[in-house]
Design a protein around this motif. Sequence first.
Motif, PDB file in Angstrom:
ATOM      1  N   UNK A 330      24.442   1.516 -32.177  1.00 35.01           N
ATOM      2  CA  UNK A 330      23.969   2.176 -30.960  1.00 35.01           C
ATOM      3  C   UNK A 330      22.470   2.409 -31.005  1.00 35.01           C
ATOM      4  N   UNK A 331      21.969   2.779 -32.188  1.00 37.11           N
ATOM      5  CA  UNK A 331      20.547   3.110 -32.313  1.00 37.11           C
ATOM      6  C   UNK A 331      20.085   2.758 -33.728  1.00 37.11           C
ATOM      7  N   UNK A 332      18.822   2.419 -33.867  1.00 39.93           N
ATOM      8  CA  UNK A 332      18.273   2.152 -35.197  1.00 39.93           C
ATOM      9  C   UNK A 332      16.819   2.591 -35.267  1.00 39.93           C
ATOM     10  N   UNK A 333      16.425   2.930 -36.489  1.00 42.61           N
ATOM     11  CA  UNK A 333      15.042   3.322 -36.758  1.00 42.61           C
ATOM     12  C   UNK A 333      14.544   2.504 -37.946  1.00 42.61           C
ATOM     13  N   UNK A 334      13.344   1.955 -37.838  1.00 49.96           N
ATOM     14  CA  UNK A 334      12.717   1.212 -38.938  1.00 49.96           C
ATOM     15  C   UNK A 334      11.536   2.023 -39.447  1.00 49.96           C
ATOM     16  N   UNK A 335      11.496   2.237 -40.766  1.00 49.90           N
ATOM     17  CA  UNK A 335      10.425   3.045 -41.370  1.00 49.90           C
ATOM     18  C   UNK A 335       9.712   2.253 -42.455  1.00 49.90           C
ATOM     19  N   UNK A 336       8.452   2.615 -42.704  1.00 49.84           N
ATOM     20  CA  UNK A 336       7.654   1.947 -43.743  1.00 49.84           C
ATOM     21  C   UNK A 336       6.767   2.984 -44.409  1.00 49.84           C
ATOM     22  N   UNK A 337       6.581   2.853 -45.734  1.00 46.11           N
ATOM     23  CA  UNK A 337       5.732   3.788 -46.464  1.00 46.11           C
ATOM     24  C   UNK A 337       5.118   3.097 -47.674  1.00 46.11           C
ATOM     25  N   UNK A 338       4.069   3.699 -48.232  1.00 52.24           N
ATOM     26  CA  UNK A 338       3.297   3.094 -49.312  1.00 52.24           C
ATOM     27  C   UNK A 338       3.357   3.941 -50.581  1.00 52.24           C
ATOM     28  N   UNK A 339       3.066   3.283 -51.720  1.00 54.77           N
ATOM     29  CA  UNK A 339       3.142   3.953 -53.019  1.00 54.77           C
ATOM     30  C   UNK A 339       2.009   3.468 -53.929  1.00 54.77           C
ATOM     31  N   UNK A 340       1.584   4.314 -54.878  1.00 53.95           N
ATOM     32  CA  UNK A 340       0.523   3.886 -55.803  1.00 53.95           C
ATOM     33  C   UNK A 340       1.002   2.856 -56.815  1.00 53.95           C
ATOM     34  N   UNK A 341       2.278   2.914 -57.216  1.00 50.96           N
ATOM     35  CA  UNK A 341       2.808   1.954 -58.188  1.00 50.96           C
ATOM     36  C   UNK A 341       4.146   1.413 -57.704  1.00 50.96           C
TER      37      UNK A 341
END
Length: 576
Positions: A330-341
């Motif tokens: 019915x619904x979706x969310x796409x997420x993105x994030x960054x990391x030092x290692x």
Amino acid sequence: MAFSFWLARLRLLSCSKKSAVPNASRQSSYLYKFQFSGSQRNVPSTTAEKTKTQFFSWSSSLLPLALAVSAGSLAFQAQNTQPSLCEPTNIDSRKVSIGGKTSTEFVVKGIHKDVPQELIDELMAICQDNLTLDYDERFYHGKPQNSFHKAVNIPDVVVFPRSEVEVSQIVKSCDKYKVPIVPYGGATSIEGHTLSPNGGVCIDMTLMKRVKALHIEDMDVIVEPGIGWMELNEYLEPYGLFFPLDPGPGATIGGMCATRCSGSLAVRYGTMRDNVISLKVVLANGDIVKTASRARKSAAGYDLTRLMIGSEGTLGVITEVTLRLQKIPEHSVVAMCNFPTIKDAADVAIATMLSGIQVSRVELLDEVQVRAVNIANGKNLPEVPTLMFEFIGTEAYSLEQTKIVQRIVSEHNGSDFVFAEDPQAKKELWKIRKEALWACFAMEPNFEAMISDVCVPLSHLAELISRSKQELDASSLVCTVIAHAGDGNFHTVILFDPNQEEQRREAERLNQFMVYTALSMEGTCTGEHGVGTGKMKYLEKELGIEALKTMKRIKEALDPNNIMNPGKLIPPHVCF
């Protein structure tokens, strides 16, 4: 004939002395192996009872004559027999094929026999115009499109069947003349599955791409093997259904079954093994077998469906597939994030799975892969290790999951957490991941890629990626990391110049390092790409020789003439 007589005589002597000489049969078998391997093997010495001494004196007196006759028979037999299912351990030195333990070759060698004109005539009668002997077409079918693996030979004939009956007739004719068969689908596999090292007949299944039946209320569909997963989902979308596996673009359902593939959605929906209800398969003798009913579960007999899934065309040719479908979320969310290692990123993937959140995707890209995306697509993404998530369900549930993961990310040195709900924005974000391989080639357009496919229990993922990353960063080659981090599966794209042997060997060393490291963590050399020719050499270490012998027994029982995609999946040194 003379050699056969003396060999039979030796066997009779062996049998007559069995009560007195327990190992007498070994004497005969050693001579038998000498005949086929062409490499000298010492007869076991004896220092025991008088009866043993008498036996060996009798057999030794016959041995020189038998060996003399055998020398003349070796060349004749090499020209008039198919390669044995039980290859000797020194197969690499014979230049027959590759894939045994310690093999570092990637050009697959084989024994080529001319296809009889009688078979060509029979195939023309079956396929009519859907057959080609054109060199360019045969060459195209003999070289996988996304693989660095090569073979010394190409198929002699390419046929394009339009029905299950035609496939059965083709296979039956090939079995009669003992000519090898290689099934062919989207050609997106990367481990040499569709190579034709022994020539023979390539069966291109791409004309068989009908949707035969859709059962909306049962949420299943019956399709032919040549349909692509992307085409199928276009067909299903108006009905609110979809097939949840998403390997590389261009992959067909038949090939996906053959390699037991998965994709980024496997963390939620499982692999091909979990999403196929039933198959129809043409066996080596032309028989058509239905592996199961359409019921969602069954305890009726051997699980032939699972036997065929992942068999890579070595047991039969898949002609029909019944697939389990899912409702479009019915619904979706796409997420993105960054990391030092990269370890921080992997730790968040593990923590997310342990939190109980039912994510549908968890994908990891290292900083080199992000750089490739920037170069290929003109983007300006931060070139640091990156995690991508997809959450599905109702709108409220998807957003709730997103917030929980955002908190987990902040506890593990994560930053720049962004998410999208707009369909076009989500599509653009996932395009980054789906086109990762092509983005790599933007960095080195004239290079080829060796792609690892290791998978470990989830708790070992961070350690495996960290150790691998240290080795990759120390190498002179360009290497990127892409992981299905939610189920412990990660790929490394190792770019190398195919004209530089030193670079190819370095790529092989890196790949081998990751495989052996994964195996030491109770992992596997291939999570989803399959074995083909490229991963055979690791199977004994992973599964053990008894498992491989069992596989070979199954292969010999179903394909006694060894025509079904020979030289794939089962290492050549395995004997029983």
